[in-house]
Motif scaffolding. Sequence first.
Motif, PDB file in Angstrom:
ATOM      1  N   LEU A  50      83.995  84.361  79.534  1.00  0.00           N
ATOM      2  CA  LEU A  50      83.552  83.620  80.963  1.00  0.00           C
ATOM      3  C   LEU A  50      83.639  84.450  81.985  1.00  0.00           C
ATOM      4  N   VAL A  51      84.805  85.186  82.052  1.00  0.00           N
ATOM      5  CA  VAL A  51      84.970  86.040  83.215  1.00  0.00           C
ATOM      6  C   VAL A  51      84.230  87.185  83.313  1.00  0.00           C
ATOM      7  N   TYR A  52      84.143  87.957  82.110  1.00  0.00           N
ATOM      8  CA  TYR A  52      83.232  88.886  81.756  1.00  0.00           C
ATOM      9  C   TYR A  52      82.018  88.650  82.310  1.00  0.00           C
ATOM     10  N   ALA A  53      81.477  87.414  81.815  1.00  0.00           N
ATOM     11  CA  ALA A  53      79.822  86.891  81.905  1.00  0.00           C
ATOM     12  C   ALA A  53      79.715  86.899  83.768  1.00  0.00           C
ATOM     13  N   LEU A  54      80.592  86.205  84.418  1.00  0.00           N
ATOM     14  CA  LEU A  54      80.410  85.795  85.669  1.00  0.00           C
ATOM     15  C   LEU A  54      80.226  87.469  86.330  1.00  0.00           C
ATOM     16  N   ASP A  55      80.326  88.567  85.924  1.00  0.00           N
ATOM     17  CA  ASP A  55      80.260  89.781  86.509  1.00  0.00           C
ATOM     18  C   ASP A  55      79.155  90.506  85.700  1.00  0.00           C
ATOM     19  N   ASN A  56      78.790  89.986  84.629  1.00  0.00           N
ATOM     20  CA  ASN A  56      77.671  91.324  83.727  1.00  0.00           C
ATOM     21  C   ASN A  56      76.625  90.414  83.037  1.00  0.00           C
ATOM     22  N   ALA A  57      76.664  89.048  83.117  1.00  0.00           N
ATOM     23  CA  ALA A  57      75.641  88.452  82.515  1.00  0.00           C
ATOM     24  C   ALA A  57      74.129  88.549  83.081  1.00  0.00           C
ATOM     25  N   CYS A  58      74.015  88.773  84.438  1.00  0.00           N
ATOM     26  CA  CYS A  58      73.129  88.722  84.951  1.00  0.00           C
ATOM     27  C   CYS A  58      72.575  90.121  85.505  1.00  0.00           C
ATOM     28  N   ILE A 101      61.662  85.776  89.758  1.00  0.00           N
ATOM     29  CA  ILE A 101      62.316  85.572  90.827  1.00  0.00           C
ATOM     30  C   ILE A 101      61.209  85.438  91.921  1.00  0.00           C
ATOM     31  N   LYS A 102      61.355  84.201  92.555  1.00  0.00           N
ATOM     32  CA  LYS A 102      60.551  83.592  93.384  1.00  0.00           C
ATOM     33  C   LYS A 102      60.152  84.809  94.674  1.00  0.00           C
ATOM     34  N   GLY A 103      58.843  85.134  95.120  1.00  0.00           N
ATOM     35  CA  GLY A 103      58.494  85.980  95.933  1.00  0.00           C
ATOM     36  C   GLY A 103      58.804  87.250  95.851  1.00  0.00           C
ATOM     37  N   THR A 104      59.126  87.889  94.592  1.00  0.00           N
ATOM     38  CA  THR A 104      59.393  89.004  94.340  1.00  0.00           C
ATOM     39  C   THR A 104      58.414  89.506  93.252  1.00  0.00           C
ATOM     40  N   ASN A 105      58.574  90.768  92.713  1.00  0.00           N
ATOM     41  CA  ASN A 105      57.848  91.332  91.473  1.00  0.00           C
ATOM     42  C   ASN A 105      59.109  91.589  90.402  1.00  0.00           C
ATOM     43  N   LYS A 106      59.950  90.864  90.571  1.00  0.00           N
ATOM     44  CA  LYS A 106      61.320  91.043  89.574  1.00  0.00           C
ATOM     45  C   LYS A 106      61.597  89.834  88.809  1.00  0.00           C
ATOM     46  N   LEU A 107      62.261  90.080  87.506  1.00  0.00           N
ATOM     47  CA  LEU A 107      62.741  89.357  86.638  1.00  0.00           C
ATOM     48  C   LEU A 107      64.412  89.168  86.753  1.00  0.00           C
ATOM     49  N   LEU A 108      64.992  87.929  86.525  1.00  0.00           N
ATOM     50  CA  LEU A 108      66.193  87.662  86.317  1.00  0.00           C
ATOM     51  C   LEU A 108      66.488  87.557  84.901  1.00  0.00           C
ATOM     52  N   VAL A 109      67.231  88.602  84.484  1.00  0.00           N
ATOM     53  CA  VAL A 109      67.586  88.543  82.898  1.00  0.00           C
ATOM     54  C   VAL A 109      69.092  87.794  82.778  1.00  0.00           C
ATOM     55  N   VAL A 110      69.341  87.069  81.860  1.00  0.00           N
ATOM     56  CA  VAL A 110      70.479  86.324  81.769  1.00  0.00           C
ATOM     57  C   VAL A 110      70.903  86.803  80.103  1.00  0.00           C
ATOM     58  N   LYS A 111      71.966  87.567  80.047  1.00  0.00           N
ATOM     59  CA  LYS A 111      72.235  87.943  78.634  1.00  0.00           C
ATOM     60  C   LYS A 111      72.724  86.783  77.641  1.00  0.00           C
TER      61      LYS A 111
END
Length: 124
Positions: A50-58, A101-111
């Motif tokens: 969980l601690v690793y995921a907080l910094d690296n999952a998104c 991601i609303k208002g952008t041309n980007k996607l959020l990825v969650v591993k």
Amino acid sequence: MKKLILPFLFFTFFSAISFSQMVDQRLEKKYSKKEINQMIKDDPGQYQFLVYALDNACYTIDQPKGKDLSEFTEISLDVKSPLNFLDLGLEIKDQNQYFIIKGTNKLLVVKSNWVINHELKTKK
């Protein structure tokens, strides 16, 4: 005998205090302090995950051109702020998750669970 017990209790007390300060407080968005301490005691691997995921999952990527993104949910977030799945109200699942991601041309990825566990194993 008293000379041995007092230093032991003193050491134990201060070890407990310093250990509790090492808890990542960002997890308190979802877990109580008691739950976090229990996790550290009973399942330290899950805590580390969980601690690793907080910094690296998104992370964010540009939306792929020509791809149908209609199945992806739209999410509002500040792309300049650090990304944290708990702050976004998300959970790590068994598959990667993608959000527009609303208002952008980007996607959020969650591993996914697998990706994060694989990264942890190869990081060592």
